[in-house]
Design a protein around this motif. Structure first.
Motif, PDB file in Angstrom:
ATOM      1  N   GLY A 179       0.825  -1.212   0.000  1.00  0.00           N
ATOM      2  CA  GLY A 179       0.000   0.000   0.000  1.00  0.00           C
ATOM      3  C   GLY A 179       0.854   1.254   0.000  1.00  0.00           C
TER       4      GLY A 179
ATOM      5  N   PRO B  66      -0.704   7.310   2.393  1.00  0.00           N
ATOM      6  CA  PRO B  66       0.127   8.065   3.339  1.00  0.00           C
ATOM      7  C   PRO B  66       0.902   7.177   4.318  1.00  0.00           C
TER       8      PRO B  66
ATOM      9  N   GLY C 133       1.876   3.903   4.011  1.00  0.00           N
ATOM     10  CA  GLY C 133       2.910   3.142   3.327  1.00  0.00           C
ATOM     11  C   GLY C 133       4.067   4.025   2.889  1.00  0.00           C
TER      12      GLY C 133
ATOM     13  N   ILE D 195       4.525  -1.789  -2.735  1.00  0.00           N
ATOM     14  CA  ILE D 195       3.645  -2.145  -3.860  1.00  0.00           C
ATOM     15  C   ILE D 195       2.286  -1.481  -3.681  1.00  0.00           C
TER      16      ILE D 195
ATOM     17  N   ASP E 169      -2.459  -1.215   3.645  1.00  0.00           N
ATOM     18  CA  ASP E 169      -3.331  -1.315   2.481  1.00  0.00           C
ATOM     19  C   ASP E 169      -4.775  -0.932   2.789  1.00  0.00           C
TER      20      ASP E 169
ATOM     21  N   TRP F 238      -5.884  -6.294   2.749  1.00  0.00           N
ATOM     22  CA  TRP F 238      -5.672  -7.706   2.396  1.00  0.00           C
ATOM     23  C   TRP F 238      -4.762  -8.362   3.441  1.00  0.00           C
TER      24      TRP F 238
ATOM     25  N   GLY G  66      -7.496  11.175   9.716  1.00  0.00           N
ATOM     26  CA  GLY G  66      -7.201   9.957   8.958  1.00  0.00           C
ATOM     27  C   GLY G  66      -5.773   9.897   8.438  1.00  0.00           C
TER      28      GLY G  66
HETATM   29  P1  FAD Z   1      -4.980   4.502   2.138  1.00  0.00           P
HETATM   30  O1  FAD Z   1      -4.795   5.924   1.839  1.00  0.00           O
HETATM   31  O2  FAD Z   1      -6.325   3.914   1.937  1.00  0.00           O
HETATM   32  O3  FAD Z   1      -3.909   3.730   1.264  1.00  0.00           O
HETATM   33  C1  FAD Z   1      -3.962   2.353   1.061  1.00  0.00           C
HETATM   34  C2  FAD Z   1      -3.244   2.033  -0.232  1.00  0.00           C
HETATM   35  O4  FAD Z   1      -3.163   0.626  -0.345  1.00  0.00           O
HETATM   36  C3  FAD Z   1      -3.976   2.544  -1.454  1.00  0.00           C
HETATM   37  O5  FAD Z   1      -3.103   3.258  -2.279  1.00  0.00           O
HETATM   38  C4  FAD Z   1      -4.482   1.275  -2.117  1.00  0.00           C
HETATM   39  O6  FAD Z   1      -4.495   1.362  -3.530  1.00  0.00           O
HETATM   40  C5  FAD Z   1      -3.484   0.255  -1.652  1.00  0.00           C
HETATM   41  N1  FAD Z   1      -4.020  -1.103  -1.586  1.00  0.00           N
HETATM   42  C6  FAD Z   1      -5.152  -1.523  -0.995  1.00  0.00           C
HETATM   43  N2  FAD Z   1      -5.281  -2.845  -1.106  1.00  0.00           N
HETATM   44  C7  FAD Z   1      -4.206  -3.271  -1.790  1.00  0.00           C
HETATM   45  C8  FAD Z   1      -3.788  -4.540  -2.247  1.00  0.00           C
HETATM   46  N3  FAD Z   1      -4.499  -5.653  -1.998  1.00  0.00           N
HETATM   47  N4  FAD Z   1      -2.637  -4.623  -2.951  1.00  0.00           N
HETATM   48  C9  FAD Z   1      -1.901  -3.509  -3.212  1.00  0.00           C
HETATM   49  N5  FAD Z   1      -2.265  -2.290  -2.815  1.00  0.00           N
HETATM   50  C10 FAD Z   1      -3.405  -2.172  -2.109  1.00  0.00           C
HETATM   51  N6  FAD Z   1     -10.151  11.282   5.383  1.00  0.00           N
HETATM   52  C11 FAD Z   1     -10.408  12.523   5.789  1.00  0.00           C
HETATM   53  O7  FAD Z   1      -9.781  12.993   6.750  1.00  0.00           O
HETATM   54  N7  FAD Z   1     -11.355  13.279   5.140  1.00  0.00           N
HETATM   55  C12 FAD Z   1     -12.067  12.773   4.090  1.00  0.00           C
HETATM   56  O8  FAD Z   1     -12.936  13.432   3.549  1.00  0.00           O
HETATM   57  C13 FAD Z   1     -11.790  11.488   3.644  1.00  0.00           C
HETATM   58  N8  FAD Z   1     -12.450  10.974   2.588  1.00  0.00           N
HETATM   59  C14 FAD Z   1     -12.148   9.733   2.175  1.00  0.00           C
HETATM   60  C15 FAD Z   1     -12.806   9.232   1.061  1.00  0.00           C
HETATM   61  C16 FAD Z   1     -12.511   7.973   0.603  1.00  0.00           C
HETATM   62  C17 FAD Z   1     -13.220   7.462  -0.617  1.00  0.00           C
HETATM   63  C18 FAD Z   1     -11.541   7.181   1.276  1.00  0.00           C
HETATM   64  C19 FAD Z   1     -11.221   5.790   0.804  1.00  0.00           C
HETATM   65  C20 FAD Z   1     -10.887   7.683   2.380  1.00  0.00           C
HETATM   66  C21 FAD Z   1     -11.176   8.957   2.840  1.00  0.00           C
HETATM   67  N9  FAD Z   1     -10.536   9.490   3.946  1.00  0.00           N
HETATM   68  C22 FAD Z   1     -10.811  10.749   4.336  1.00  0.00           C
HETATM   69  C23 FAD Z   1      -9.584   8.718   4.754  1.00  0.00           C
HETATM   70  C24 FAD Z   1      -8.136   8.990   4.411  1.00  0.00           C
HETATM   71  O9  FAD Z   1      -7.986   9.068   3.026  1.00  0.00           O
HETATM   72  C25 FAD Z   1      -7.332   7.877   5.044  1.00  0.00           C
HETATM   73  O10 FAD Z   1      -7.462   7.967   6.449  1.00  0.00           O
HETATM   74  C26 FAD Z   1      -5.868   7.864   4.694  1.00  0.00           C
HETATM   75  O11 FAD Z   1      -5.689   7.837   3.309  1.00  0.00           O
HETATM   76  C27 FAD Z   1      -5.240   6.632   5.332  1.00  0.00           C
HETATM   77  O12 FAD Z   1      -4.003   6.355   4.774  1.00  0.00           O
HETATM   78  P2  FAD Z   1      -3.511   4.851   4.580  1.00  0.00           P
HETATM   79  O13 FAD Z   1      -2.200   4.957   3.919  1.00  0.00           O
HETATM   80  O14 FAD Z   1      -3.632   4.136   5.854  1.00  0.00           O
HETATM   81  O15 FAD Z   1      -4.575   4.151   3.624  1.00  0.00           O
END
Ligand code: FAD
Length: 655
Positions: free
Chosen positions: A13, A16, A18, A35, A206, A211, A346
């Motif tokens: 993932g 942010p 990752g 990835i 991710d 996953w 988030g």
């Molecule tokens: P994510 O940003 O979700 O990153 C996960 C990454 O893993 C993605 O790039 C994805 O493509 C990848 N991934 C997933 N599964 C797999 C796999 N099996 N294999 C390979 N890659 C994979 N927060 C706010 O504060 N305000 C908002 O308005 C808001 N709106 C949102 C709207 C949506 C549609 C979403 C999904 C989230 C929203 N969020 C919002 C939440 C915020 O975006 C997240 O809290 C933040 O992005 C978390 O970061 P992360 O890296 O943990 O996860």
């Protein structure tokens, strides 16, 4: 059949969380692979709130200048409610972040930009293999090899996937927008054959539907609710007077949150009835949400010709009860906590998770820390996730009108708990205010702590003495104050001399070093800390533990004597190190006094509550305070460092 590749850390993932993990690997020179199933980083929408601590963290990687320059600084928050005769009225205007807590304050910038800058940083270092349009398909763990940290017990099959559809951005044509011309893919990426990756560690970043989490048989636990909200990024045309302030509006028609953004954009969160949410999903039309916004904002006019992004979501607060397994597998970000965006946390908490994890993993891989310290990831970050969920529940209770017992009549007012929850949020509850409890990496302030044992060194744990710096908290991040360089009088912020390199930093607050007793105490440090057999020198000179030109433990002196009464060459050589090719390092001695050209100097000792007799403070690579004691407590310091470092680095000369 595809290739088999080995990497120290596999990050799943590239959101942010990752990317922050990858930034540590990049900076500390660890071989890693990241990835992502998508071809692109986020292009529009999603999170946008950056709290002070996140900005401090980005600054420690040299990324805050750009972010700070482009972000909208969300300085004030206004609360609006309904009057008894149904009119909309401003109730309070207060600062949006608690003044004085950080040199940064809450700001907004799109997740797209944050991901873009982090990815650029990672790519620029060359030791992280970035593979887009790639997913894992199987995860195997060799439990026979799990305790031997030189082995690669994680085996993951990777598969290339067709690019997911592009995000739907309407592309407002304003300077700085990156939505109008999209490249084919962010990175050269991964095409063709499937690959088997053998890794020492895997980090699941991710997202909410992780996953990795599912493969481990773990679930997010908590509430799913049926309170629907709409989200819009728009260029507003309005006569609402507070459109450039952060606002919460509570009226009998529902609740609405306004968040001013960069590029004159405004983010709006609007409470929805479920039938409106259904209509939006059927029609995929942001105007459905704008109608709801207009109802709540009446009598003010609110229009837009530009809806850049819109979506709907149902509020739910869930957390994964296990976030680290066998000191080999870790989960971070949305994979372990999901909540509403009300607290704007988030992206922040997700990056802060891996900011906590990344240096620990890299240090263990490089042989500088004992693998047992990896337990501290769950010990430190799970309580943060749980507190975040609890805060979000309180914010949602205050915001979601259908949860109010009295329905409409109660709805236009901000109850006491909602106000307190907002205050907590404004003091950056999840970032600046985080204090990690005593563990292997945080020396207790009480003489004996049950359950905390040194990693591999049989002796009593070191103890911190908080009375020597009454306003510092052991386990918390060190606040930043202006300091002045002894040699050239240039002013800088304390945190600016603590960049994210993987280095621990020992700060000797020498007090009034014009006093002969304090100078004597400093000279004693030269004999103990500077001795070639001391643990610090052993760690710094150990072949396997130096990295990218930084020491494992850096040292500096901050004193509060009159700068002109002190000569650098009279100070112990540990504070003015010298090399044949580069001469004297002038960056190790600092003074707490007023600066010629900046305000705010000369306040550090007072603000930290340190007396003229000084103290020593050991900071972890993430700027959190690990150990605080008298400036002569070298024994205590050595005991602490020996308890967390592998045995081959030890050769104590003290005690
Ligand atoms: P994510 O940003 O979700 O990153 C996960 C990454 O893993 C993605 O790039 C994805 O493509 C990848 N991934 C997933 N599964 C797999 C796999 N099996 N294999 C390979 N890659 C994979 N927060 C706010 O504060 N305000 C908002 O308005 C808001 N709106 C949102 C709207 C949506 C549609 C979403 C999904 C989230 C929203 N969020 C919002 C939440 C915020 O975006 C997240 O809290 C933040 O992005 C978390 O970061 P992360 O890296 O943990 O996860």
């Amino acid at each position: 059949m595809g290739d088999t590749v080995r990497t120290d850390v596999l990050i799943v993932g590239a959101g942010p969380a990752g990317l922050m993990a990858a930034a540590w690997m990049a900076q500390m020179g660890v071989q890693a692979m990241i990835i992502d199933q998508k071809a692109y980083h986020t292009r529009c929408g999603r999170a946008d709130g950056l709290e002070s601590r996140t900005l401090e963290i980005l600054d420690s990687f040299g990324l805050a200048d750009r972010v700070w320059a482009e972000a909208n600084h969300t300085v004030e928050i206004a609360l609006w409610g309904g009057t008894v005769d149904g009119k909309l009225q401003r109730q309070t205007v207060t600062p949006n972040s608690q003044p004085g807590w950080s040199r940064f304050h809450e700001s907004t910038l799109s997740q797209a930009k944050v991901e873009e800058y982090l990815m650029e940083y990672v790519r620029g270092h060359g030791n992280v293999d970035i593979r887009r349009e790639t997913t894992p398909t199987t995860l195997e763990i060799d439990y026979d090899a799990i305790d031997d940290h030189s082995k690669f017990p994680i085996r993951v099959n990777l598969e290339s996937v067709a690019s997911l559809s592009k995000p739907h951005c309407n592309g407002i044509e304003t300077p700085g927008s990156d939505t109008s011309s999209e490249p084919q893919s962010d990175d050269s990426g991964y095409a063709g054959m499937d690959t088997v990756v053998e890794a020492k560690y895997i980090v699941g970043c991710d997202g909410a539907r992780s996953w990795v989490r599912k493969e481990l048989g773990l679930r997010l636990e908590g509430e799913n609710s049926s309170d629907y909200w709409g989200v819009l990024d728009i260029l507003p045309v309005t006569n609402f007077p507070d459109i450039r302030k952060r606002c919460i509006l509570k009226t009998k028609h529902g609740t609405l949150m306004v968040i001013p953004r960069e590029r004159k954009l405004v983010r709006i969160y609007v409470e929805l009835h479920s039938d409106v949410a259904t209509r939006y999903r059927e029609e995929e039309d942001g105007e459905v949400l704008m109608n709801e916004v207009q109802k709540i904002m009446r009598p003010y006019m609110m229009k837009t010709k530009n809806i850049e992004w819109s979506t709907t979501y149902a509020v739910g607060q869930r957390v994964c009860p296990k976030i680290g397994l066998h000191n080999r597998i870790f989960l971070a970000g949305d994979a372990i906590h999901t909540h509403s965006p009300k607290a704007g946390q988030g992206m922040n908490v997700s990056m802060q998770d891996t900011f906590n994890l990344g240096w620990k993993l890299a240090s263990v891989i490089q042989g500088a820390l004992h693998p047992q310290i990896l337990e501290t990831y769950q010990q430190e970050r799970l309580p943060v996730a749980e507190r975040l969920i609890a805060l979000d529940q309180r914010l949602c209770r205050g915001m979601c009108s259908r949860r109010d017992a009295d329905g409409e009549t109660n709805h236009s007012w901000f109850d006491e708990d909602h106000r307190r929850a907002m205050e907590e949020e404004n003091s950056s509850a999840s970032g600046l205010a985080v204090i990690y409890k005593p563990n292997l990496l945080v020396a207790s302030t009480t003489p004996c702590v049950a359950g905390v044992k040194p990693g591999n060194y049989e002796m009593a744990p070191s103890r911190s003495k908080p009375s020597l710096a009454t306003n510092l908290r052991v386990g918390a991040r060190i606040p930043s104050m202006l300091i002045i360089n002894q040699s050239d009088a240039q002013a800088c912020h304390l945190q600016q001399i603590l960049p994210s390199t993987g280095q621990w930093n020992l700060i000797i607050f020498g007090g009034n070093i014009a006093n002969p007793r304090q100078i004597w105490r400093l000279s004693h440090l030269e004999e103990t800390l500077g001795h070639p057999e001391s643990i610090i020198q052993r760690l710094n000179n150990h072949a396997s533990v130096t990295t990218r030109g930084f020491s494992r433990v850096g040292m500096c002196l901050i004193h509060c004597a009159d700068r002109h009464s002190i000569e650098l060459q009279d100070l112990p050589t540990i504070f003015r190190p010298w090399t044949e090719d580069r001469g004297v390092d002038y960056s190790k001695v600092w003074v707490d006094e007023e600066a010629y050209h900046h305000t705010g100097g000369g306040q550090l000792y007072k603000s930290f509550g340190i007396g003229l007799e000084g103290c020593m403070v050991l900071l972890r690579p993430d700027q959190h305070l690990a150990f605080l004691s008298d400036m002569d407590d070298v024994k205590g310091l050595e005991r602490f460092l020996m308890s967390i470092t592998p045995e081959e680095c030890h050769n104590p000369v003290i005690g």
